[in-house]
Every structure is written in C-alpha cells, then in structure tokens.
Design a protein around this motif. Sequence first.
Motif, mmCIF file in Angstrom:
data_model
loop_
_atom_site.group_PDB
_atom_site.id
_atom_site.type_symbol
_atom_site.label_atom_id
_atom_site.label_comp_id
_atom_site.label_asym_id
_atom_site.label_seq_id
_atom_site.Cartn_x
_atom_site.Cartn_y
_atom_site.Cartn_z
ATOM 1 N N ALA A 267 0.744 -1.257 -0.120
ATOM 2 C CA ALA A 267 0.158 0.014 0.132
ATOM 3 C C ALA A 267 0.957 1.191 0.087
ATOM 4 C CB ALA A 267 -0.944 -0.116 1.021
ATOM 5 N N PHE A 268 2.066 1.137 0.653
ATOM 6 C CA PHE A 268 3.074 2.392 0.610
ATOM 7 C C PHE A 268 3.325 2.876 -0.590
ATOM 8 C CE2 PHE A 268 6.436 5.319 1.304
ATOM 9 C CZ PHE A 268 6.039 6.018 2.410
ATOM 10 N N GLY A 269 3.696 1.668 -1.735
ATOM 11 C CA GLY A 269 3.564 2.097 -3.141
ATOM 12 C C GLY A 269 5.130 2.377 -3.630
ATOM 13 N N LEU A 270 6.072 1.992 -2.810
ATOM 14 C CA LEU A 270 7.611 2.264 -3.572
ATOM 15 C C LEU A 270 7.741 0.900 -4.012
ATOM 16 C CD1 LEU A 270 9.631 3.806 -0.701
ATOM 17 C CD2 LEU A 270 8.403 4.901 -2.492
ATOM 18 N N ASP A 271 8.230 0.935 -5.476
ATOM 19 C CA ASP A 271 8.303 -0.291 -6.342
ATOM 20 C C ASP A 271 9.314 -1.197 -6.184
ATOM 21 O OD1 ASP A 271 10.262 1.270 -7.458
ATOM 22 O OD2 ASP A 271 9.263 1.522 -9.615
ATOM 23 N N HIS A 272 10.539 -0.945 -5.279
ATOM 24 C CA HIS A 272 11.471 -1.763 -4.870
ATOM 25 C C HIS A 272 11.578 -2.119 -3.292
ATOM 26 C CE1 HIS A 272 13.097 -1.083 -8.709
ATOM 27 N NE2 HIS A 272 14.050 -1.577 -8.817
ATOM 28 N N PRO B 234 -6.343 2.589 -0.807
ATOM 29 C CA PRO B 234 -4.931 2.558 -0.897
ATOM 30 C C PRO B 234 -4.515 2.503 -2.555
ATOM 31 C CG PRO B 234 -5.533 0.571 -0.084
ATOM 32 C CD PRO B 234 -6.894 1.372 -0.157
ATOM 33 N N SER B 235 -3.368 2.997 -2.711
ATOM 34 C CA SER B 235 -2.763 2.903 -4.258
ATOM 35 C C SER B 235 -1.780 2.069 -4.037
ATOM 36 C CB SER B 235 -2.132 4.409 -4.580
ATOM 37 O OG SER B 235 -3.270 5.277 -4.493
ATOM 38 N N VAL B 236 -2.148 0.837 -4.269
ATOM 39 C CA VAL B 236 -1.192 -0.470 -4.064
ATOM 40 C C VAL B 236 -0.273 -0.551 -5.240
ATOM 41 C CG1 VAL B 236 -1.216 -3.008 -3.645
ATOM 42 C CG2 VAL B 236 -2.961 -1.591 -2.568
ATOM 43 N N VAL B 237 1.042 -0.780 -4.951
ATOM 44 C CA VAL B 237 1.980 -1.129 -6.183
ATOM 45 C C VAL B 237 1.705 -2.295 -6.743
ATOM 46 C CG1 VAL B 237 3.719 -1.856 -4.599
ATOM 47 C CG2 VAL B 237 4.193 -1.080 -6.817
ATOM 48 N N GLU B 238 1.662 -2.459 -7.880
ATOM 49 C CA GLU B 238 1.666 -3.623 -8.748
ATOM 50 C C GLU B 238 3.007 -4.045 -8.910
ATOM 51 O OE1 GLU B 238 -1.342 -3.335 -11.513
ATOM 52 O OE2 GLU B 238 -2.887 -2.893 -10.260
ATOM 53 N N HIS B 239 3.324 -5.408 -8.970
ATOM 54 C CA HIS B 239 4.576 -6.237 -9.647
ATOM 55 C C HIS B 239 5.660 -5.313 -9.024
ATOM 56 C CE1 HIS B 239 1.427 -8.411 -11.755
ATOM 57 N NE2 HIS B 239 1.178 -7.373 -12.669
ATOM 58 N N PRO B 240 5.932 -5.151 -7.888
ATOM 59 C CA PRO B 240 7.193 -4.588 -7.323
ATOM 60 C C PRO B 240 8.346 -5.434 -7.466
ATOM 61 C CG PRO B 240 5.955 -5.549 -5.541
ATOM 62 C CD PRO B 240 5.096 -5.509 -6.623
ATOM 63 N N VAL B 241 9.612 -4.907 -7.524
ATOM 64 C CA VAL B 241 10.766 -5.751 -7.613
ATOM 65 C C VAL B 241 11.349 -6.062 -6.142
ATOM 66 C CG1 VAL B 241 13.217 -5.648 -8.122
ATOM 67 C CG2 VAL B 241 11.578 -4.458 -9.681
ATOM 68 N N TRP B 242 11.110 -7.561 -6.009
ATOM 69 C CA TRP B 242 11.445 -7.854 -4.588
ATOM 70 C C TRP B 242 13.142 -8.004 -4.392
ATOM 71 C CZ3 TRP B 242 7.751 -7.875 -0.654
ATOM 72 C CH2 TRP B 242 6.677 -7.800 -1.141
#
Length: 341
Positions: free
Chosen positions: A187-192, A257-265
Amino acid sequence: MLPMPPLSLLAPSNFHSGPRSKSCRNARLGISPGEIEGPESAPNVHGYKSRNRPPERVTGFALVSGAHGTEYASIIALEKLIGLLNPAEISGTVIIVPLVNIPSFEQKVPHVNPVDGKSMNRMYPGKMDGTQTDRVSFLITKQVVEQCDHLIDLHGGDLDESLRPYSYWTKTGNEQQDRVSREMVLAFGLDHIIISTDRPKDPQASRYLENTATTRGKPSITVEAGHAGTVEADDVNALVNGCLSVMQYLKMAPGSPSVVEHPVWIEKVVTLASDQTGIFYPLVRRGTYVEQGMKVGYVTDYLGKTIFEARATTPGVVLYICAVPSMTKGATIANIGVVAK
C-alpha cells in the motif's frame, strides 16, 4: 493545537476526546529535565485521535522520521503530513514524530547523534541509564512503539548517500503479522522492496526502530526516499502519499490505497566497501542495474592515481552509491540489491 502533558503523553486518557470528537495535540516526549541534556534535544510528537472508528479496526498508527537528522526528505514529508491530516476525517490514533535526532539536524551531522556519536536507529529498545541516544530510544520504545498497533519508520539518502527509493518488509514467520505488514508495504507504493529475514528476534535487543515494533507483534515497515540530503518534490510526495495510502489500507482515512503492482522484490543487499582512503569517483547512478564484475567506481590518492576499483560482486540494482568524493578505508561505496528469483 492544544498542548499535551509531558509525561505519559501518548496514553489514551491524555487525549480527552468525546464519543465522536477529535483532538489534535503537540508535545515533546515525556522527558524530565537533565535526562536528555537540554529540552531542545527532546523529539517533538504530534498526535491525532478519534474514537469515531470501526470496531474491527482499533488502530494506533505511528510515523517516525529523523533518526538521522540530515535525511531531510523524510523529515519534511512528515512535517507536510501534519498539515494535511484533518482530525475530523481520521479514525483511530495517529502519532507523528517528525524529527528524532535534533542535534544531527541542527549541526548537519550525518548518520549519528553528535552528542554521543551513536546512530539513533541502532540502540533500541534503549535504556535510561545510558547516553542520550540510549535514553531517547528507550522513551520512543515506551511512549511511541508500545502505544501503537502499526508503525512506519521513514528514512532517506543521507548527505553522502545517493539513494533510489525502496522499502523494507520484515518476514517474521508469524503468518498474520507478515500478511498485514506485506499489505502495508504494498500500500505504501514504493516499487522496490527489500525482504528482511535476518533482523534480531529478541525484543530486548531489537536494534532498529521498525524491528522494535515488529518483535513486539506490531506490523511495521521501513521506507526510504530522498538522496544526498536533497528535498525534491518527487521524494517528499512519495513518502507523504505512501503514509496516506497505508492509512487508507488501515481504514483510518477515507479513500482506497494506491497499491503498487508487480514490485521488484530484493532478497539480499550486498555492500561494496573501499579498500583504500582517498577520492571516490562513481561510474553508475542510483537505480542502475549492474552485472557481476561491472566497475561501479574507483578511488584515487590525493594526486589522482587510481588505487582501488570497486566492482559489483553480484548482479543487481544499485540501491545507493556514495554521493561525495570523500572516502575512507572500509567505508561503503555502494549497496547492491539482489533481485529475488
């Protein structure tokens, strides 16, 4: 704003809100004279409380930044958030500590508290018979961590760190807690997102702020945005919007919430350290993807002769790279995040 009492300031009784009323208060942590070597060193706390909340979401939410007083973007983000939140729209309690390390901020000293030379994110849960950092850590543990249900620790690139935005998600093995904290970080949204599995498990030796909450059973995350001491709108907005989005996930604020999709784990972080003292020259930027053996920078002596070449020991993404020419033996040149397969 109404003044809050200096001791036990986060106890629910100190908000005095009616059945459907809201309150908004400012205070310093509950510190007696002499405990911190001057009241100007006591972190300020801003609190919102409402009892108008869904019964299934009895939520206390803590937001803390400024453990490193020159990670400016995170500090400014929480200062901005204080002005944006409307107590009439909040369900539950929000505790905001925008600046923990006041001496670092005022003296422009990166990484540590200049009063005692300690990092203010390495001494948790703290102790009252220690130095200033130990005592502040103890009070934050008691008056912030133990009073909340969820926590976000905000950071960013310090004066000498050119950092790309990322979050930390601690995997504890507690299925319910891990599910909530994972949903918070998305939900926080950062993609890494860095997956942390090696944090201390002992609540009495928790070391980091986020881990102090985590080892006490409270879903919590750490987030980083900002680089080299700058305060750029993209970084500040990412932190502000991320906090608001998590509040929406927790049903504490209106909206979705603005959920990040397909983040880099990121499954592991590898540190490249310098073998020499001298002048550092970076060859890559924050966020660059590198392969094993790629040269990311080099160090010269003070007459320009190359004395060390820094090469990636693993493929991955440059999470941060040293932002200044000053380099000492053993100091960090770069952190490389290894992408989970």
